[in-house]
Write an enzyme that holds these catalytic residues in place. Structure first.
Site, PDB file in Angstrom:
ATOM      1  N   CYS A   1      42.448 -36.075 -28.839  1.00 37.40           N
ATOM      2  CA  CYS A   1      43.681 -35.584 -28.213  1.00 37.40           C
ATOM      3  C   CYS A   1      44.866 -36.238 -28.905  1.00 37.40           C
ATOM      4  O   CYS A   1      44.836 -37.447 -29.155  1.00 37.40           O
ATOM      5  CB  CYS A   1      43.663 -35.929 -26.719  1.00 37.40           C
ATOM      6  SG  CYS A   1      45.105 -35.357 -25.810  1.00 37.40           S
TER       7      CYS A   1
ATOM      8  N   HIS B   1      40.123 -27.649 -23.107  1.00 33.81           N
ATOM      9  CA  HIS B   1      40.804 -28.938 -23.264  1.00 33.81           C
ATOM     10  C   HIS B   1      42.290 -28.785 -22.935  1.00 33.81           C
ATOM     11  O   HIS B   1      42.857 -29.589 -22.182  1.00 33.81           O
ATOM     12  CB  HIS B   1      40.608 -29.433 -24.708  1.00 33.81           C
ATOM     13  CG  HIS B   1      41.307 -30.697 -25.034  1.00 33.81           C
ATOM     14  ND1 HIS B   1      40.644 -31.894 -25.221  1.00 33.81           N
ATOM     15  CD2 HIS B   1      42.618 -30.979 -25.213  1.00 33.81           C
ATOM     16  CE1 HIS B   1      41.519 -32.849 -25.496  1.00 33.81           C
ATOM     17  NE2 HIS B   1      42.728 -32.309 -25.501  1.00 33.81           N
ATOM     18  N   GLU B   2      42.921 -27.752 -23.498  1.00 32.11           N
ATOM     19  CA  GLU B   2      44.358 -27.542 -23.277  1.00 32.11           C
ATOM     20  C   GLU B   2      44.637 -27.074 -21.844  1.00 32.11           C
ATOM     21  O   GLU B   2      45.618 -27.484 -21.231  1.00 32.11           O
ATOM     22  CB  GLU B   2      44.928 -26.551 -24.299  1.00 32.11           C
ATOM     23  CG  GLU B   2      44.835 -27.006 -25.739  1.00 32.11           C
ATOM     24  CD  GLU B   2      45.396 -28.398 -25.999  1.00 32.11           C
ATOM     25  OE1 GLU B   2      46.356 -28.814 -25.320  1.00 32.11           O
ATOM     26  OE2 GLU B   2      44.856 -29.085 -26.888  1.00 32.11           O
TER      27      GLU B   2
ATOM     28  N   HIS C   1      44.907 -29.895 -19.556  1.00 32.70           N
ATOM     29  CA  HIS C   1      46.238 -30.545 -19.584  1.00 32.70           C
ATOM     30  C   HIS C   1      47.166 -29.913 -18.541  1.00 32.70           C
ATOM     31  O   HIS C   1      47.925 -30.626 -17.886  1.00 32.70           O
ATOM     32  CB  HIS C   1      46.885 -30.406 -20.971  1.00 32.70           C
ATOM     33  CG  HIS C   1      46.514 -31.482 -21.938  1.00 32.70           C
ATOM     34  ND1 HIS C   1      46.775 -32.818 -21.730  1.00 32.70           N
ATOM     35  CD2 HIS C   1      45.901 -31.410 -23.148  1.00 32.70           C
ATOM     36  CE1 HIS C   1      46.343 -33.520 -22.775  1.00 32.70           C
ATOM     37  NE2 HIS C   1      45.803 -32.696 -23.636  1.00 32.70           N
TER      38      HIS C   1
END
Length: 193
Positions: free
Chosen positions: A108, A150-151, A154
């Site tokens: 990241c 993953h994004e 966030h």
């Protein structure tokens, strides 16, 4: 504009992001700046919370990874006829995931110098608006699906390290403290606490 990446330890990375109500010139400028920032940081994904904007917005470039892999790597990380994507995701929701999962290393830009194996579904279906604010429902697999997850995390205030076992978390604690304290060097601008 190349913006500084928010470092691990900043509270915004643990915040659930807010939806974007309409397409505006500010949103388009932000997206342009995010692409420039991600490319200058050699990333393959970036969430707006990583540049200090708590919005449900992220970008993904798995094409660059596909192009940099040899044929064998492409067969491992991408399904046949999949060459990756370069896409903007606004107000994304993952509406379906496969039972089939796989583990692979993730890093990241907000947690530089670290990578750990994370288990994720191989296949996901996502509902989102693209850069032109046109609603999309698409299915993604392999590495592209991993980057999107993953994004997307966030935007929910979740980091990939939150998926790790507590023992693994303990083992990287000192490295995380160095990041919080700004005791690291990166090839891109960062914003520390």
């Amino acid at each position: 504009m190349n913006l500084p990446i928010v470092a691990y330890g900043n509270r915004i990375l643990k915040q659930k992001c807010i939806q974007i109500n309409k397409n505006s010139p500010e949103t388009q400028d932000l997206i342009t700046n995010m692409w420039e920032t991600m490319e200058n940081s050699n990333g393959c994904g970036l969430s707006s919370s990583q540049i200090n904007k708590p919005l449900q917005l992220f970008i993904v470039d798995s094409q660059i990874t596909f192009e940099n892999l040899d044929t064998e790597g492409q067969l491992v990380y991408f399904e046949k006829n999949d060459k990756g994507i370069k896409e903007t995701f606004i107000n994304a929701r993952i509406i379906d995931t496969s039972e089939e999962t796989w583990k692979d290393y993730e890093g990241c830009l907000s947690i530089p110098g670290l990578s750990q194996k994370v288990e994720r579904p191989w296949k996901i279906t996502v509902e989102y608006f693209n850069q032109d604010f046109i609603k999309q429902t698409k299915t993604f697999t392999g590495l592209t699906a991993r980057i999107i997850q993953h994004e997307y995390d966030h935007t929910q205030g979740v980091l990939y390290i939150d998926h790790l076992q507590s023992l693994t978390r303990k083992m990287i604690e000192s490295k995380l403290k160095k990041i919080i304290n700004g005791n690291i060097k990166t090839g891109y601008p960062m914003k520390f606490l």
